[in-house]
Enzyme design. Structure first.
Site, PDB file in Angstrom:
ATOM      1  CE  LYS A  52      58.034  42.121 166.492  1.00 51.39           C
ATOM      2  NZ  LYS A  52      58.029  42.263 165.044  1.00 51.39           N
ATOM      3  CD  GLN A  96      58.336  39.693 162.403  1.00 47.41           C
ATOM      4  OE1 GLN A  96      57.760  40.042 163.424  1.00 47.41           O
ATOM      5  NE2 GLN A  96      59.472  40.250 162.021  1.00 47.41           N
ATOM      6  CG  ASP A 119      55.203  46.790 162.583  1.00 47.57           C
ATOM      7  OD1 ASP A 119      55.940  46.877 163.584  1.00 47.57           O
ATOM      8  OD2 ASP A 119      55.038  45.748 161.932  1.00 47.57           O
TER       9      ASP A 119
END
Ligand code: NDP
Length: 282
Positions: A52, A96, A119
């Site tokens: 990422k 995460q 997200d």
């Protein structure tokens, strides 16, 4: 023989479009920032976080990295999220997952401002998708819509079957296909006659988490098959939830594993971050 849907090439196309958009924003004096938080040092999470950060660098998004020790408390993590929520230079916040067991995942997801929820996991984002309002969409299903559209697959009016009803893949996938005017069926572990239901599909999206479970006996001749699964087989090679060798001769288009859905997830995360900056940024 099915045509391969090339997720690597399509994700590169999207990242290159974003790179241009980010460069244009920079010229107007606007820099996009994303915070990437990892708690503990799970090796798989470290790989995802690393990828990422690399994607941010490629596109020109400034990434701020927070690598917190395993013993970080929920309060400490919430304090950091709160600080980043208020930071005008940060447009997207990514924690995460999974987080260590002593931290409640739902509490963390809800703590992220919906304006920075790149997200797309916040209940407000999910609610917006459900009632057809703008908001961030979970990256993997959003990426699958891009794969379909950019491969010339029409969704409107098609029979779409999604196998799996998880919050991050199956459910948002079904809602997105519905938004595109597909006729959508969601299946799961309690579905009766799974084969018969799958055989109706013009577009079959497979997100089960079981290596190679779906073979040609589940697939209608000429269907488009999207394989979300990622596994390592007995030879340590990557494979999906679809038995590729069995299904490929029957399908009209199919995603490979690797190189299908996988690369799209990060591309859509980057897309969400740019959108966060352009929709909500100062
Ligand atoms: P989950 O385990 O959260 O969900 C799996 C779903 O499949 C559940 O809804 C379950 O039903 C259903 N299921 C399980 N067994 C069967 C069966 N025998 N018949 C029918 N349905 C079944 O998985 P995720 O949605 O998180 O992920 C699915 C796969 O996609 C995994 O392999 C994961 O690694 C991969 N993945 C890949 C990503 C990418 O970027 N390419 C991103 C996210 C996930 P029930 O609800 O009844 O239990």
């Amino acid at each position: 023989m099915a045509e391969l849907i090339d997720g690597k090439a399509i994700s590169k196309q999207i990242k290159d479009e974003l790179k241009e958009q980010v460069a244009a924003l920079k010229q107007q004096g606007k820099e996009i920032g994303m915070a990437v938080i990892q708690v503990g040092n799970d090796p798989a999470s470290s790989v995802y976080v690393g990828n990422k950060k690399k994607a941010c660098e490629y596109i020109g998004i400034r990434s701020e990295s927070y690598e917190l020790p395993e013993e970080t408390t929920q309060e400490e993590l919430l304090t950091l999220i709160d600080k980043l929520n208020q930071d005008d230079k940060i447009h997207g916040i990514l924690v995460q997952l999974p987080v260590p067991k002593h931290i409640d995942e739902d509490t963390i997801i809800k703590a992220i401002s919906p304006k920075k929820d790149v997200d797309g996991f916040h209940p407000q984002s999910v609610g917006a998708l459900t009632i057809g309002q703008p908001g961030f969409v979970s990256c993997t299903p959003a990426g699958i819509i891009q794969l379909l559209k950019r491969s010339g697959v029409e969704i409107e009016g098609k029979e779409c079957v999604v196998i799996g009803r998880s919050n991050i893949v199956g459910k948002p996938m079904a809602l997105l296909l519905l938004r595109e005017n597909g006729t959508v069926t969601i299946t799961h572990s309690r579905t009766k006659n799974l084969k018969e239901v799958c055989k109706r599909a013009d577009i079959l999206v497979v997100a089960i988490g079981r290596p190679k479970m779906i073979d040609a006996s589940y697939v209608k001749e000429g269907a488009v098959v999207i394989d979300v699964g990622i596994h390592r087989n007995e030879n340590n090679k990557l494979c999906g939830d679809v038995d590729f060798d069995s299904v490929e001769p029957v399908a009209s288009k199919i995603t490979p594993v690797p190189g299908g859905v996988g690369p799209m997830t990060i591309a859509m995360l980057m897309h969400n971050c740019v959108e966060a900056a352009t929709m909500f940024g100062e």
